[in-house]
Design an enzyme around this catalytic site. Structure first.
Site, PDB file in Angstrom:
ATOM      1  N   ALA A  60       0.837  -1.191   0.000  1.00 58.62           N
ATOM      2  CA  ALA A  60       0.000   0.000   0.000  1.00 58.62           C
ATOM      3  C   ALA A  60       0.874   1.244   0.000  1.00 58.62           C
ATOM      4  O   ALA A  60       2.015   1.233   0.449  1.00 58.62           O
ATOM      5  CB  ALA A  60      -0.913  -0.002   1.219  1.00 58.62           C
ATOM      6  N   PHE A  62       1.546   3.028  -2.851  1.00 54.07           N
ATOM      7  CA  PHE A  62       1.879   3.366  -4.234  1.00 54.07           C
ATOM      8  C   PHE A  62       0.638   3.832  -4.987  1.00 54.07           C
ATOM      9  O   PHE A  62       0.656   4.868  -5.649  1.00 54.07           O
ATOM     10  CB  PHE A  62       2.513   2.166  -4.943  1.00 54.07           C
ATOM     11  CG  PHE A  62       3.052   2.508  -6.306  1.00 54.07           C
ATOM     12  CD1 PHE A  62       4.352   2.980  -6.440  1.00 54.07           C
ATOM     13  CD2 PHE A  62       2.276   2.384  -7.439  1.00 54.07           C
ATOM     14  CE1 PHE A  62       4.854   3.325  -7.684  1.00 54.07           C
ATOM     15  CE2 PHE A  62       2.759   2.721  -8.687  1.00 54.07           C
ATOM     16  CZ  PHE A  62       4.060   3.195  -8.817  1.00 54.07           C
ATOM     17  N   LYS A  64      -2.684   4.936  -3.950  1.00 52.48           N
ATOM     18  CA  LYS A  64      -3.498   5.293  -2.789  1.00 52.48           C
ATOM     19  C   LYS A  64      -4.992   5.269  -3.081  1.00 52.48           C
ATOM     20  O   LYS A  64      -5.804   4.983  -2.200  1.00 52.48           O
ATOM     21  CB  LYS A  64      -3.096   6.672  -2.273  1.00 52.48           C
ATOM     22  CG  LYS A  64      -1.679   6.732  -1.723  1.00 52.48           C
ATOM     23  CD  LYS A  64      -1.338   8.135  -1.253  1.00 52.48           C
ATOM     24  CE  LYS A  64       0.097   8.221  -0.762  1.00 52.48           C
ATOM     25  NZ  LYS A  64       0.328   7.395   0.436  1.00 52.48           N
ATOM     26  N   ASN A 109       9.136   9.255   3.988  1.00 50.92           N
ATOM     27  CA  ASN A 109       7.894   9.924   3.623  1.00 50.92           C
ATOM     28  C   ASN A 109       7.152  10.380   4.874  1.00 50.92           C
ATOM     29  O   ASN A 109       7.214   9.742   5.919  1.00 50.92           O
ATOM     30  CB  ASN A 109       7.018   9.013   2.759  1.00 50.92           C
ATOM     31  CG  ASN A 109       6.014   8.219   3.574  1.00 50.92           C
ATOM     32  OD1 ASN A 109       4.941   8.710   3.941  1.00 50.92           O
ATOM     33  ND2 ASN A 109       6.369   6.968   3.882  1.00 50.92           N
ATOM     34  N   GLY A 112       1.077  11.459   5.186  1.00 48.32           N
ATOM     35  CA  GLY A 112      -0.071  11.764   6.029  1.00 48.32           C
ATOM     36  C   GLY A 112      -1.408  11.291   5.476  1.00 48.32           C
ATOM     37  O   GLY A 112      -2.418  12.000   5.596  1.00 48.32           O
ATOM     38  N   PHE A 113      -1.423  10.089   4.891  1.00 45.72           N
ATOM     39  CA  PHE A 113      -2.679   9.505   4.381  1.00 45.72           C
ATOM     40  C   PHE A 113      -3.389  10.458   3.414  1.00 45.72           C
ATOM     41  O   PHE A 113      -4.601  10.661   3.479  1.00 45.72           O
ATOM     42  CB  PHE A 113      -3.629   9.142   5.523  1.00 45.72           C
ATOM     43  CG  PHE A 113      -3.280   7.884   6.271  1.00 45.72           C
ATOM     44  CD1 PHE A 113      -2.269   7.049   5.859  1.00 45.72           C
ATOM     45  CD2 PHE A 113      -3.998   7.537   7.419  1.00 45.72           C
ATOM     46  CE1 PHE A 113      -1.964   5.879   6.559  1.00 45.72           C
ATOM     47  CE2 PHE A 113      -3.709   6.376   8.129  1.00 45.72           C
ATOM     48  CZ  PHE A 113      -2.682   5.552   7.703  1.00 45.72           C
ATOM     49  N   ASN A 169      -4.544  -0.543   8.815  1.00 46.64           N
ATOM     50  CA  ASN A 169      -3.296   0.192   8.975  1.00 46.64           C
ATOM     51  C   ASN A 169      -3.342   0.974  10.286  1.00 46.64           C
ATOM     52  O   ASN A 169      -4.034   1.989  10.392  1.00 46.64           O
ATOM     53  CB  ASN A 169      -3.082   1.141   7.794  1.00 46.64           C
ATOM     54  CG  ASN A 169      -1.699   1.771   7.803  1.00 46.64           C
ATOM     55  OD1 ASN A 169      -1.001   1.770   8.815  1.00 46.64           O
ATOM     56  ND2 ASN A 169      -1.297   2.322   6.666  1.00 46.64           N
ATOM     57  N   SER A 172       1.174   3.616  10.518  1.00 46.77           N
ATOM     58  CA  SER A 172       1.844   4.734   9.860  1.00 46.77           C
ATOM     59  C   SER A 172       2.315   5.716  10.921  1.00 46.77           C
ATOM     60  O   SER A 172       1.565   6.056  11.838  1.00 46.77           O
ATOM     61  CB  SER A 172       0.895   5.446   8.891  1.00 46.77           C
ATOM     62  OG  SER A 172       1.461   6.668   8.456  1.00 46.77           O
ATOM     63  N   ASN A 174       2.817   8.828  10.436  1.00 52.10           N
ATOM     64  CA  ASN A 174       2.525  10.181   9.982  1.00 52.10           C
ATOM     65  C   ASN A 174       1.123  10.675  10.300  1.00 52.10           C
ATOM     66  O   ASN A 174       0.734  11.760   9.865  1.00 52.10           O
ATOM     67  CB  ASN A 174       2.775  10.270   8.470  1.00 52.10           C
ATOM     68  CG  ASN A 174       4.207   9.920   8.121  1.00 52.10           C
ATOM     69  OD1 ASN A 174       5.140  10.407   8.749  1.00 52.10           O
ATOM     70  ND2 ASN A 174       4.385   9.057   7.121  1.00 52.10           N
ATOM     71  N   THR A 175       0.343   9.880  11.046  1.00 54.22           N
ATOM     72  CA  THR A 175      -0.955  10.315  11.557  1.00 54.22           C
ATOM     73  C   THR A 175      -0.867  10.324  13.074  1.00 54.22           C
ATOM     74  O   THR A 175      -0.657   9.258  13.678  1.00 54.22           O
ATOM     75  CB  THR A 175      -2.084   9.375  11.088  1.00 54.22           C
ATOM     76  OG1 THR A 175      -2.195   9.448   9.665  1.00 54.22           O
ATOM     77  CG2 THR A 175      -3.412   9.774  11.716  1.00 54.22           C
ATOM     78  N   LYS A 203      -1.428  -4.315   9.766  1.00 55.98           N
ATOM     79  CA  LYS A 203      -0.081  -3.872   9.414  1.00 55.98           C
ATOM     80  C   LYS A 203       0.539  -3.191  10.622  1.00 55.98           C
ATOM     81  O   LYS A 203      -0.012  -2.234  11.166  1.00 55.98           O
ATOM     82  CB  LYS A 203      -0.123  -2.910   8.224  1.00 55.98           C
ATOM     83  CG  LYS A 203       1.258  -2.557   7.688  1.00 55.98           C
ATOM     84  CD  LYS A 203       1.163  -1.877   6.334  1.00 55.98           C
ATOM     85  CE  LYS A 203       2.530  -1.669   5.712  1.00 55.98           C
ATOM     86  NZ  LYS A 203       2.437  -1.107   4.354  1.00 55.98           N
ATOM     87  N   ASN A 232       5.548  -1.808   8.517  1.00 50.13           N
ATOM     88  CA  ASN A 232       5.439  -0.455   7.989  1.00 50.13           C
ATOM     89  C   ASN A 232       6.808   0.225   8.050  1.00 50.13           C
ATOM     90  O   ASN A 232       7.815  -0.413   8.351  1.00 50.13           O
ATOM     91  CB  ASN A 232       4.390   0.323   8.803  1.00 50.13           C
ATOM     92  CG  ASN A 232       3.624   1.326   7.949  1.00 50.13           C
ATOM     93  OD1 ASN A 232       4.206   2.023   7.124  1.00 50.13           O
ATOM     94  ND2 ASN A 232       2.323   1.409   8.150  1.00 50.13           N
ATOM     95  N   THR A 233       6.847   1.525   7.803  1.00 47.88           N
ATOM     96  CA  THR A 233       8.102   2.276   7.860  1.00 47.88           C
ATOM     97  C   THR A 233       8.545   2.486   9.312  1.00 47.88           C
ATOM     98  O   THR A 233       7.773   2.300  10.245  1.00 47.88           O
ATOM     99  CB  THR A 233       7.938   3.637   7.179  1.00 47.88           C
ATOM    100  OG1 THR A 233       6.887   4.367   7.836  1.00 47.88           O
ATOM    101  CG2 THR A 233       7.585   3.468   5.707  1.00 47.88           C
ATOM    102  N   GLY A 254      12.867   1.096   2.672  1.00 46.11           N
ATOM    103  CA  GLY A 254      13.949   0.712   1.782  1.00 46.11           C
ATOM    104  C   GLY A 254      14.987  -0.145   2.473  1.00 46.11           C
ATOM    105  O   GLY A 254      14.737  -0.778   3.507  1.00 46.11           O
TER     106      GLY A 254
END
Length: 342
Positions: A60, A62, A64, A109, A112-113, A169, A172, A174-175, A203, A232-233, A254
């Site tokens: 997920a 790529f 969105k 990244n 932020g969804f 999810n 993340s 970023n939220t 996830k 996740n990241t 990565g």
């Protein structure tokens, strides 16, 4: 694939988010071609109630808004996960919010969804032509006005008829507050409110403590969840990072994520005793890395940053290389390799 390969150097000279948006447009226009090579039978993998032609998936983030599912399905993936989608549209964080760390084969990244919301996502999902690749829908919550116990079940209910599996999810970075939903009490409340006949995955973050991982697995087993996506990241910044962008805020993905995410995967495999389907994500760009995830306990693997750097040509190379590695190790099926090295 030749046109896609020719465009990759041009894309690398553009701002990362601009390049990403152009890639999606090119996919929708059919400019990325297709992988017409038959998959080696050794890669066939049962998952999501069907037999996938291979275990290589697109993570997920790529696509969105599920806008290019048909084209992505032609690239040779066994499955494609769209999203993250939230109930209402939201712009995400201010730009710039996507950064290449080329010296580290990594990306940071803080998107932020950003997405067009459930209605657009659902329309695109309905419109997508069915391919041989399975389709997953990754769901999240809005930054403002969210009620996780309400929103996750509503998203799952709306998308279940049109997806092969759903991903919750909660990881993340970023939220604000999202990762708090990985706690035993909050995750139990969310999963208890979900009713669907489709497989549900959770996830998780690579930054979870050992105790946090145990709690997530305990809840997943108790709520009959299909499996976990690991991972996740990360918010961690290894000392080995060389890029001047390494101090940017956001989630790192990565190559630097490969080690910690694979270690967590192996630990999860041991804890769940084979009762959960594990999807390995984080740092995969070679057949050897894909096999390492499988040996650690993954039945399936997902790409994102590796695909962003390597382009569509990476998919057939991964598949042929993985098939050769499995045979060289004496396996007659991918299933035999799952967890063999954990």
């Amino acid at each position: 694939m030749n046109l896609a390969a020719a465009l990759m150097p041009v894309m690398r000279r553009l701002d990362p988010e601009t390049a990403h948006n152009l890639s999606l447009r090119a996919l929708r226009l059919g400019l990325a071609g297709r992988d017409a090579t038959p998959d080696d039978p050794i890669l066939a993998t049962p998952a999501f109630g069907r037999l996938l032609k291979n275990p290589i998936g697109l993570a997920a983030g790529f696509d969105k808004n599920a806008a290019a599912l048909t084209a992505l399905g032609r690239l040779g993936f066994g499955f494609v996960e769209a999203g993250t989608v939230t109930p209402r549209p939201q712009p995400g964080n201010p730009r710039p919010r996507l950064f290449r760390l080329e010296e580290d084969a990594a990306v940071i990244n803080r998107m932020g969804f950003n997405n067009a919301g459930l209605e657009v996502f659902l329309a695109n999902l309905r419109r997508a032509g069915r391919t041989t690749a399975a389709v997953g829908a990754n769901v999240g919550i809005n930054k403002e006005g969210a009620d996780p116990e309400r929103d996750y079940p509503a998203l799952v209910n709306a998308l279940s008829p049109h997806a092969d599996y759903l991903t919750i999810n909660i990881s993340s970075p970023n939220t604000p507050g999202l990762r708090d939903l990985q706690s035993e009490a909050r995750l139990t409340a969310i999963l208890s409110a979900i009713t669907t006949d489709k497989p549900v995955f959770v996830k998780i973050a690579p930054d979870l403590s050992p105790e946090g991982l145990e709690a997530v697995i305990s809840v997943a087993l108790a709520r009959s969840i299909a499996g976990l996506i690991i991972s996740n990241t990360t918010l961690a910044r290894p000392d080995t990072l060389r890029s001047p962008r390494k101090t940017e805020t956001g989630g790192l993905s990565g190559a630097p994520l490969f080690g910690p995410s694979t270690a967590m995967l192996a630990r999860a495999h041991q804890l769940c005793g084979g009762k959960l389907t594990l999807i390995g994500a984080g740092g995969i760009s070679t057949p050897e890395q894909a096999l390492a995830k499988i040996l650690a306990g993954a039945s399936l693997v997902q790409l994102y940053t590796g695909f962003a750097y390597g382009g569509p040509a990476l998919i057939p190379a991964l598949k042929s290389g993985l098939a050769a590695l499995l045979r060289a190790r004496g396996f007659s099926s991918l299933a035999q390799a799952v967890g063999a090295g954990a």
